[in-house]
Design a protein around this motif. Structure first.
Motif, PDB file in Angstrom:
ATOM      1  N   GLY A  28       0.818  -1.208   0.000  1.00  0.00           N
ATOM      2  CA  GLY A  28       0.000   0.000   0.000  1.00  0.00           C
ATOM      3  C   GLY A  28       0.849   1.255   0.000  1.00  0.00           C
ATOM      4  N   LEU A  29       1.946   1.228   0.745  1.00  0.00           N
ATOM      5  CA  LEU A  29       2.852   2.380   0.786  1.00  0.00           C
ATOM      6  C   LEU A  29       3.452   2.646  -0.587  1.00  0.00           C
ATOM      7  CD1 LEU A  29       4.277   4.472   2.598  1.00  0.00           C
ATOM      8  CD2 LEU A  29       6.050   2.761   3.021  1.00  0.00           C
ATOM      9  N   TRP A  30       3.863   1.577  -1.261  1.00  0.00           N
ATOM     10  CA  TRP A  30       4.432   1.736  -2.603  1.00  0.00           C
ATOM     11  C   TRP A  30       3.395   2.313  -3.572  1.00  0.00           C
ATOM     12  CZ3 TRP A  30       3.170  -0.824  -7.239  1.00  0.00           C
ATOM     13  CH2 TRP A  30       4.043  -0.589  -8.293  1.00  0.00           C
ATOM     14  N   LEU A  31       2.161   1.823  -3.493  1.00  0.00           N
ATOM     15  CA  LEU A  31       1.108   2.321  -4.369  1.00  0.00           C
ATOM     16  C   LEU A  31       0.806   3.798  -4.082  1.00  0.00           C
ATOM     17  CD1 LEU A  31      -1.365  -0.708  -4.363  1.00  0.00           C
ATOM     18  CD2 LEU A  31       0.125   0.032  -6.237  1.00  0.00           C
ATOM     19  N   MET A  32       0.797   4.181  -2.821  1.00  0.00           N
ATOM     20  CA  MET A  32       0.528   5.579  -2.474  1.00  0.00           C
ATOM     21  C   MET A  32       1.595   6.502  -3.051  1.00  0.00           C
ATOM     22  SD  MET A  32      -0.683   5.241   1.502  1.00  0.00           S
ATOM     23  CE  MET A  32      -2.152   4.310   1.938  1.00  0.00           C
ATOM     24  N   ILE A  33       2.853   6.062  -2.934  1.00  0.00           N
ATOM     25  CA  ILE A  33       3.947   6.871  -3.488  1.00  0.00           C
ATOM     26  C   ILE A  33       3.834   6.945  -5.009  1.00  0.00           C
ATOM     27  CG2 ILE A  33       6.448   6.981  -3.809  1.00  0.00           C
ATOM     28  CD1 ILE A  33       6.718   5.683  -1.027  1.00  0.00           C
ATOM     29  N   TRP A  35       1.181   6.718  -6.838  1.00  0.00           N
ATOM     30  CA  TRP A  35       0.029   7.507  -7.246  1.00  0.00           C
ATOM     31  C   TRP A  35       0.092   8.953  -6.764  1.00  0.00           C
ATOM     32  CZ3 TRP A  35      -3.752   3.116  -5.419  1.00  0.00           C
ATOM     33  CH2 TRP A  35      -3.716   2.070  -6.356  1.00  0.00           C
ATOM     34  N   GLY A  36       1.160   9.298  -6.064  1.00  0.00           N
ATOM     35  CA  GLY A  36       1.330  10.670  -5.622  1.00  0.00           C
ATOM     36  C   GLY A  36       0.590  11.025  -4.344  1.00  0.00           C
ATOM     37  N   TRP A  37       0.155  10.042  -3.601  1.00  0.00           N
ATOM     38  CA  TRP A  37      -0.538  10.311  -2.330  1.00  0.00           C
ATOM     39  C   TRP A  37       0.512  10.428  -1.216  1.00  0.00           C
ATOM     40  CZ3 TRP A  37      -4.851   6.002  -2.683  1.00  0.00           C
ATOM     41  CH2 TRP A  37      -5.649   6.259  -3.808  1.00  0.00           C
ATOM     42  N   THR A  38       1.322  11.446  -1.296  1.00  0.00           N
ATOM     43  CA  THR A  38       2.482  11.560  -0.406  1.00  0.00           C
ATOM     44  C   THR A  38       2.084  11.766   1.050  1.00  0.00           C
ATOM     45  OG1 THR A  38       2.588  13.920  -0.953  1.00  0.00           O
ATOM     46  CG2 THR A  38       3.988  12.435  -2.233  1.00  0.00           C
ATOM     47  N   ARG A  39       1.036  12.544   1.309  1.00  0.00           N
ATOM     48  CA  ARG A  39       0.636  12.765   2.695  1.00  0.00           C
ATOM     49  C   ARG A  39       0.173  11.457   3.347  1.00  0.00           C
ATOM     50  NH1 ARG A  39      -3.473  17.542   4.057  1.00  0.00           N
ATOM     51  NH2 ARG A  39      -1.626  18.664   3.290  1.00  0.00           N
ATOM     52  N   ALA A  40      -0.645  10.704   2.649  1.00  0.00           N
ATOM     53  CA  ALA A  40      -1.112   9.423   3.181  1.00  0.00           C
ATOM     54  C   ALA A  40       0.064   8.454   3.329  1.00  0.00           C
ATOM     55  CB  ALA A  40      -2.169   8.831   2.257  1.00  0.00           C
ATOM     56  N   ALA A  41       1.004   8.498   2.374  1.00  0.00           N
ATOM     57  CA  ALA A  41       2.168   7.618   2.446  1.00  0.00           C
ATOM     58  C   ALA A  41       3.016   7.938   3.669  1.00  0.00           C
ATOM     59  CB  ALA A  41       2.999   7.747   1.174  1.00  0.00           C
ATOM     60  N   ARG A  42       3.212   9.252   3.951  1.00  0.00           N
ATOM     61  CA  ARG A  42       4.000   9.629   5.129  1.00  0.00           C
ATOM     62  C   ARG A  42       3.324   9.156   6.412  1.00  0.00           C
ATOM     63  NH1 ARG A  42       4.907  14.581   2.262  1.00  0.00           N
ATOM     64  NH2 ARG A  42       3.199  15.568   3.412  1.00  0.00           N
ATOM     65  N   ARG A  43       2.004   9.278   6.473  1.00  0.00           N
ATOM     66  CA  ARG A  43       1.286   8.846   7.678  1.00  0.00           C
ATOM     67  C   ARG A  43       1.375   7.336   7.873  1.00  0.00           C
ATOM     68  NH1 ARG A  43      -4.232  12.535   6.967  1.00  0.00           N
ATOM     69  NH2 ARG A  43      -3.273  14.530   7.602  1.00  0.00           N
ATOM     70  N   LEU A  44       1.237   6.598   6.782  1.00  0.00           N
ATOM     71  CA  LEU A  44       1.346   5.144   6.886  1.00  0.00           C
ATOM     72  C   LEU A  44       2.755   4.735   7.287  1.00  0.00           C
ATOM     73  CD1 LEU A  44       0.215   2.305   6.581  1.00  0.00           C
ATOM     74  CD2 LEU A  44       0.659   2.444   4.118  1.00  0.00           C
ATOM     75  N   LEU A  45       3.763   5.402   6.710  1.00  0.00           N
ATOM     76  CA  LEU A  45       5.143   5.091   7.053  1.00  0.00           C
ATOM     77  C   LEU A  45       5.409   5.369   8.532  1.00  0.00           C
ATOM     78  CD1 LEU A  45       7.990   4.245   6.252  1.00  0.00           C
ATOM     79  CD2 LEU A  45       8.420   6.630   5.551  1.00  0.00           C
ATOM     80  N   MET A  46       4.909   6.493   9.031  1.00  0.00           N
ATOM     81  CA  MET A  46       5.097   6.824  10.446  1.00  0.00           C
ATOM     82  C   MET A  46       4.414   5.778  11.334  1.00  0.00           C
ATOM     83  SD  MET A  46       6.419   8.602  12.770  1.00  0.00           S
ATOM     84  CE  MET A  46       7.114   9.920  11.753  1.00  0.00           C
ATOM     85  N   ALA A  47       3.217   5.354  10.926  1.00  0.00           N
ATOM     86  CA  ALA A  47       2.498   4.344  11.710  1.00  0.00           C
ATOM     87  C   ALA A  47       3.291   3.032  11.745  1.00  0.00           C
ATOM     88  CB  ALA A  47       1.112   4.106  11.121  1.00  0.00           C
ATOM     89  N   LEU A  48       3.856   2.634  10.606  1.00  0.00           N
ATOM     90  CA  LEU A  48       4.650   1.406  10.563  1.00  0.00           C
ATOM     91  C   LEU A  48       5.890   1.516  11.442  1.00  0.00           C
ATOM     92  CD1 LEU A  48       4.486   0.486   6.762  1.00  0.00           C
ATOM     93  CD2 LEU A  48       3.333  -0.661   8.657  1.00  0.00           C
ATOM     94  N   ILE A  49       6.541   2.678  11.436  1.00  0.00           N
ATOM     95  CA  ILE A  49       7.739   2.873  12.264  1.00  0.00           C
ATOM     96  C   ILE A  49       7.382   2.763  13.743  1.00  0.00           C
ATOM     97  CG2 ILE A  49       9.461   4.569  12.990  1.00  0.00           C
ATOM     98  CD1 ILE A  49       9.510   5.567  10.082  1.00  0.00           C
TER      99      ILE A  49
END
Length: 278
Positions: A28-33, A35-49
């Protein structure tokens, strides 16, 4: 019904276990990046960390194991005589055993130590091992084959041992073993399996009308030390995956009518006894 439960549980394990969810989150993170959904990608990445940090530093897996393990306390005394002792498969590594020729086992090997001790303590008791293959493929590699090899090497008189080698899961362990022995009311049978697996196992026996005396081993949690820093991401994550799969199995068995409750309790007044020699 056993086949439905088997495939439903397998599917749930594949989709809902922590390792699968983590992989899905990475996809999902790869797909967000992409598709240009950078804000959602950053939030998901932070949640995973954050999740990885918590799992790495704290014994989250023990928090998941502990409610299961305390459901059936380890016994401290057993009856003077029992009719039979049941060992559930799960400690065997059939692939490695087939490749290397030895009785390869995993972290649940304490099941065999308890089974051998009980077999010596009750020389007249019936002995049964039940376990086939839980794999979607390689059904020819059976847990029972490893068990016979190991028990023979340890000096057990395998003439006493009845081996059930077709069961693919706990529900089939119960059904096939019951068909072999057809226990009468009032008989005393001891069930040996890992403590975290005991609620689902004993609950399945109870649901089948066969109350057993639980002898849980292979505890994974440490009561009294559940809040501690313990940096070990790989071990914690592996433990959390095992615990999550057991909780999924409990839910599957309850929904499938294989147990009476989501978290089964003892259905027999088993003696609270660990040392069968006392």
């Amino acid at each position: 019904m056993d086949t439905i439960v088997f495939w439903f549980t397998k599917l749930a394990w594949m989709l809902l276990s922590p390792d699968s969810l983590f992989l899905l989150c990475l996809v999902g993170l790869w797909l967000m990046i992409r598709w240009g959904w950078t804000r959602a990608a950053r939030r998901l990445l932070m949640a995973l960390i954050v999740v990885l940090a918590v799992v790495a530093l704290l014994p989250v897996h023990e928090w998941m194991f502990h409610p299961l393990e305390r459901r059936f306390p380890a016994p401290t005394s057993l009856p003077e005589s029992v009719d039979g002792i049941i060992l559930l498969g799960g400690a065997e590594e059939a692939l490695q055993a087939n490749a290397w020729g030895g009785p390869e086992v995993n972290q649940a090997a304490e099941r065999y130590l308890a089974f051998l001790m009980l077999a010596r303590t009750y020389p007249d008791a019936k002995l049964v091992f039940t376990g086939g293959s839980h794999r979607l493929v390689d059904q020819a590699l059976k847990e029972a084959d490893v068990a016979v090899r190991l028990l023979t090497q340890q000096g057990l008189d395998t003439g006493r041992l009845v081996v059930e080698r077709e069961a693919r899961n706990t529900a089939e362990n119960v059904r096939r073993t019951r068909e072999l022995f057809r226990p009468a009311a009032g008989e005393k049978w001891v069930l040996v399996t890992s403590a975290y697996h005991m609620p689902r196992a004993a609950g399945s026996f109870c649901r089948a009308g066969w109350p057993v005396i639980a002898y849980p081993v292979d505890h994974r949690s440490v009561p009294g030390r559940m809040l501690r820093l313990d940096l070990d991401l790989i071990r914690h994550a592996a433990g959390a995956t095992t615990a999550a799969r057991e909780w999924i199995g409990l839910a599957s068995y309850y929904l499938g009518g294989k147990t009476e409750a989501l978290l089964p309790a003892p259905c027999v007044d088993a003696p609270s006894a660990r040392d069968a020699g006392t």
